[in-house]
Write a protein that holds these residues in place. Structure first.
Motif, mmCIF file in Angstrom:
data_model
loop_
_atom_site.group_PDB
_atom_site.id
_atom_site.type_symbol
_atom_site.label_atom_id
_atom_site.label_comp_id
_atom_site.label_asym_id
_atom_site.label_seq_id
_atom_site.Cartn_x
_atom_site.Cartn_y
_atom_site.Cartn_z
ATOM 1 N N SER A 90 0.893 -0.744 -0.237
ATOM 2 C CA SER A 90 0.136 0.068 0.050
ATOM 3 C C SER A 90 0.752 1.256 0.033
ATOM 4 O O SER A 90 -0.086 2.258 0.269
ATOM 5 N N SER A 91 2.672 1.531 -0.618
ATOM 6 C CA SER A 91 3.077 2.688 0.034
ATOM 7 C C SER A 91 3.651 2.325 -1.344
ATOM 8 O O SER A 91 4.096 2.036 -1.932
ATOM 9 N N GLY A 123 12.989 -2.700 -3.489
ATOM 10 C CA GLY A 123 12.458 -1.418 -3.866
ATOM 11 C C GLY A 123 11.880 -0.546 -2.731
ATOM 12 O O GLY A 123 10.737 0.459 -2.315
ATOM 13 N N ASN A 124 11.982 -1.128 -0.801
ATOM 14 C CA ASN A 124 11.280 -1.001 -0.042
ATOM 15 C C ASN A 124 11.681 0.360 0.365
ATOM 16 O O ASN A 124 12.403 0.201 1.779
ATOM 17 N N PHE A 125 11.169 1.407 -0.257
ATOM 18 C CA PHE A 125 12.150 2.839 -0.497
ATOM 19 C C PHE A 125 10.927 3.128 1.020
ATOM 20 O O PHE A 125 9.612 3.066 0.277
ATOM 21 N N THR A 126 11.178 4.435 1.734
ATOM 22 C CA THR A 126 10.464 4.984 1.952
ATOM 23 C C THR A 126 11.292 6.498 2.835
ATOM 24 O O THR A 126 12.029 6.865 1.754
ATOM 25 N N VAL A 127 10.053 7.486 2.657
ATOM 26 C CA VAL A 127 11.083 8.913 2.943
ATOM 27 C C VAL A 127 11.331 8.759 5.084
ATOM 28 O O VAL A 127 10.349 9.416 5.415
ATOM 29 N N GLN A 185 4.808 10.345 -5.586
ATOM 30 C CA GLN A 185 4.709 9.682 -6.597
ATOM 31 C C GLN A 185 5.650 9.149 -7.210
ATOM 32 O O GLN A 185 5.726 9.825 -8.206
ATOM 33 N N ILE A 186 5.936 7.753 -7.897
ATOM 34 C CA ILE A 186 6.395 7.662 -8.975
ATOM 35 C C ILE A 186 6.025 6.916 -9.894
ATOM 36 O O ILE A 186 5.321 5.732 -9.771
ATOM 37 N N GLY A 187 6.355 6.776 -11.019
ATOM 38 C CA GLY A 187 5.915 7.137 -12.289
ATOM 39 C C GLY A 187 6.228 5.506 -13.003
ATOM 40 O O GLY A 187 7.634 5.083 -12.113
#
Length: 299
Positions: A90-91, A123-127, A185-187
């Protein structure tokens, strides 16, 4: 010592390495972006008892060489770089690469060329609180700043840390700021899009993907990351979906999971276990033979 005993010892050592690799694969069956390895064997030098000879016209026929093998060795542990299954999350900052390429991350982002550069399929990135796009270990994703997708390059100086505040400041109109909890959002093309204080969405940069000619030549360094070593070849940086570099597209809200095939690992484990046990039986047989020789001397 009997040649067969030396061969059996080398077999036990080789199958122990095989079991170590299988055990590591199974342990990482649920690790994000993990790539399984396999163990390749090769025979060692053989002892030549007699050489071969060619046949002669009107004379004796040819003979083949007589050789006895002296065991086995592990030639390499080969990485399986095939893609793993994607898992929906959901991220929006969870990313999966469809096809070729690796995310580029750095340990120190004071400058594009500072710190150590690593590649990863995780690719489990967070800000984080500093608006950096980071992995769980704190390594920062690298990308290309600006609203226009760049061309493929081998220059690391073309990269920039994916910091939303810094990238947003480079493209936003005067007076427009980035909210404290930015909507990002990343396209599919790697475009990094954020919503400013005016409610408009701005493309502030692009994710960078790295490609090498020989991905299996990368070196595992832990934390789902790979170091670029000479065996992997020249590292090229490009945005996703770059035809020249051959990079794949991105899927936001998905993670590439481990490509470990449990059924294959279990079958390999059975073979390795039985191979190990068979070699121990060979040593036991050799021990019986040596004991018989000792008894013959004492009789």
């Amino acid at each position: 010592m009997l040649r067969s005993m030396s061969s059996a010892i080398s077999g036990m050592q080789a199958f122990q390495t095989d079991l170590d690799v299988v055990g590591n694969n199974i342990a990482n069956v649920n690790t994000v972006g993990f790539k399984a390895s396999r163990t390749d064997f090769g025979d060692v030098l053989s002892q030549t008892l007699s050489g071969g000879n060619a046949g002669t016209a009107g004379g004796l026929g040819g003979t083949n060489p007589q050789q006895v093998g002296l065991g086995v060795k592990v030639t390499d542990t080969q990485l399986d770089m095939s893609g793993g299954p994607d898992q929906t999350t959901s991220s929006p900052t969870d990313l999966a690469i469809n096809n070729a390429g690796f995310f580029v991350v750095k340990s120190n982002t004071g400058a594009a060329t500072s710190g150590s550069t690593y590649l990863t399929r995780a690719g489990n990135f967070t800000v984080d609180s500093n608006d950096d796009l980071v992995l769980p270990n704190g390594f920062v994703a690298m990308g290309f700043a600006g609203s226009t997708a760049p061309s493929a390059t081998t220059s690391e100086s073309s990269l920039a840390p994916v910091n939303l505040q810094t990238m947003f400041a480079g493209v936003a109109p005067a007076g427009v700021t980035l909210p404290s909890s930015p909507n990002v959002q990343i396209g599919e093309d790697g475009s990094i899009n954020v919503t400013g204080s005016d409610g408009n969405t701005y493309t502030v940069g692009y994710m960078a993907l790295g490609t090498v000619p020989n991905p299996a030549g990368l070196e595992k360094v832990g934390d789902n990351m790979y170091g670029v070593v000479p065996s992997a070849g020249q590292l090229t940086y490009a945005p996703p979906n770059d035809t020249a570099a051959g990079t794949g597209t991105l899927s936001s809200g998905e993670l590439e999971m481990s490509n470990v095939d449990l059924s294959n690992e279990f079958s390999e484990m059975i073979v390795a276990q039985n191979g190990y046990v068979a070699n121990t039986h060979m040593i036991g047989t050799d021990n019986t033979i040596l004991q018989a020789l000792v008894n013959m001397k004492n009789s």
